[in-house]
Design a protein around this motif. Sequence first.
Motif, mmCIF file in Angstrom:
data_model
loop_
_atom_site.group_PDB
_atom_site.id
_atom_site.type_symbol
_atom_site.label_atom_id
_atom_site.label_comp_id
_atom_site.label_asym_id
_atom_site.label_seq_id
_atom_site.Cartn_x
_atom_site.Cartn_y
_atom_site.Cartn_z
ATOM 1 N N ASP A 5 -43.783 2.495 -72.626
ATOM 2 C CA ASP A 5 -43.004 2.523 -71.388
ATOM 3 C C ASP A 5 -43.347 1.335 -70.499
ATOM 4 N N VAL A 6 -44.627 0.999 -70.430
ATOM 5 C CA VAL A 6 -45.072 -0.137 -69.611
ATOM 6 C C VAL A 6 -44.461 -1.436 -70.126
ATOM 7 N N TYR A 7 -44.536 -1.659 -71.430
ATOM 8 C CA TYR A 7 -43.976 -2.886 -72.008
ATOM 9 C C TYR A 7 -42.466 -2.962 -71.784
ATOM 10 N N ALA A 16 -42.342 -3.416 -77.143
ATOM 11 C CA ALA A 16 -42.036 -1.986 -77.043
ATOM 12 C C ALA A 16 -41.384 -1.492 -78.335
ATOM 13 N N SER A 17 -40.454 -2.282 -78.857
ATOM 14 C CA SER A 17 -39.776 -1.910 -80.108
ATOM 15 C C SER A 17 -40.756 -1.861 -81.271
ATOM 16 N N LYS A 18 -41.682 -2.810 -81.279
ATOM 17 C CA LYS A 18 -42.681 -2.845 -82.355
ATOM 18 C C LYS A 18 -43.566 -1.605 -82.307
ATOM 19 N N LEU A 19 -43.991 -1.228 -81.110
ATOM 20 C CA LEU A 19 -44.812 -0.023 -80.954
ATOM 21 C C LEU A 19 -44.041 1.210 -81.418
ATOM 22 N N PHE A 20 -42.775 1.247 -81.062
ATOM 23 C CA PHE A 20 -41.939 2.397 -81.431
ATOM 24 C C PHE A 20 -41.747 2.464 -82.945
ATOM 25 N N ASN A 21 -41.413 1.330 -83.538
ATOM 26 C CA ASN A 21 -41.148 1.300 -84.985
ATOM 27 C C ASN A 21 -42.403 1.546 -85.814
ATOM 28 N N LEU A 28 -41.012 12.827 -77.857
ATOM 29 C CA LEU A 28 -39.966 12.765 -76.835
ATOM 30 C C LEU A 28 -40.242 11.668 -75.812
ATOM 31 N N VAL A 29 -41.502 11.518 -75.425
ATOM 32 C CA VAL A 29 -41.864 10.501 -74.428
ATOM 33 C C VAL A 29 -41.545 9.102 -74.951
ATOM 34 N N MET A 30 -41.872 8.845 -76.211
ATOM 35 C CA MET A 30 -41.621 7.528 -76.799
ATOM 36 C C MET A 30 -40.122 7.265 -76.942
ATOM 37 N N PHE A 31 -39.393 8.271 -77.393
ATOM 38 C CA PHE A 31 -37.938 8.114 -77.517
ATOM 39 C C PHE A 31 -37.316 7.813 -76.154
ATOM 40 N N THR A 32 -37.735 8.572 -75.153
ATOM 41 C CA THR A 32 -37.170 8.399 -73.812
ATOM 42 C C THR A 32 -37.492 7.020 -73.251
ATOM 43 N N GLY A 37 -35.788 1.673 -71.821
ATOM 44 C CA GLY A 37 -36.058 0.240 -71.891
ATOM 45 C C GLY A 37 -34.874 -0.542 -72.421
ATOM 46 N N LEU A 38 -34.250 -0.027 -73.462
ATOM 47 C CA LEU A 38 -33.073 -0.696 -74.027
ATOM 48 C C LEU A 38 -31.920 -0.705 -73.025
#
Length: 249
Positions: A5-7, A16-21, A28-32, A37-38
């Motif tokens: 979320d910070v990134y 942020a995308s790299k952390l997510f992938n 839910l927190v990561m998806f949100t 962010g997008l």
Amino acid sequence: GALLDVYAKCGNIQVASKLFNNSSQPDLVMFTAMIGGLAMHGRSEEAVKIFDQMLQSEIKPDHVAMTAILSACSHGGLLDKGRKYFESMSDAFGIEPTIEHYACMADLLARSGCLKEAYEFVSNMPCEANANVWGTLLGACKMHHNVALGQVAGYHLFNVEAGNIGNYVLLSNIYAADRRWDRVEELRKMMKQKDLKKPAGCSWIEVKQKLHIFISGDSSHPERCFIYNMLRTLDQQIKEPLEWISTQG
């Protein structure tokens, strides 16, 4: 989730995308955070894909996730998608829309040019529209040159946010674009009666660990003479090439 979320909010959507992938099981927190962010970076279509991925993962959205996806649809002009998500909130997800969700939907309709529908939507909301909702509608009226509805939205704003001079200025600009000078003058009188004044423009710069603040119309800076002379020099240097180009045309 918090780091992602910070990134995302700091503008580094790639990290942020790299952390997510790289997450084996995003929650839910990561998806949100990823959707928000997008959306913030104008990548609405990608935000929708992430939201749909979340649903396929059988993760149920909450109020925050719904606000994020509706905001993404609004900024991307994804009217049909936004309608679908909003209408499914209660039945599919068991979420009762809040004022934030209604504001996003009103913004989506207004941005898309569906001003009449947006006004009807706002008028039929189960909760009272706040300044954010009416402000969204007023801004869209300026964008789409709708004077009549702009007037309605403007006067609602005057009631709920009487001290915000920006609302008066925006409605005045709508009138001016339509050459309704009598209305412009009427608003000026209202602003004068309420003693509403635009805040002075302000900027600042740090030089050698010292903060210099500049306010429009203020001439109290101790180095003002040097600063004004330098500005005049720069202004002349900018104009000279332009004057040369115009003579060559």
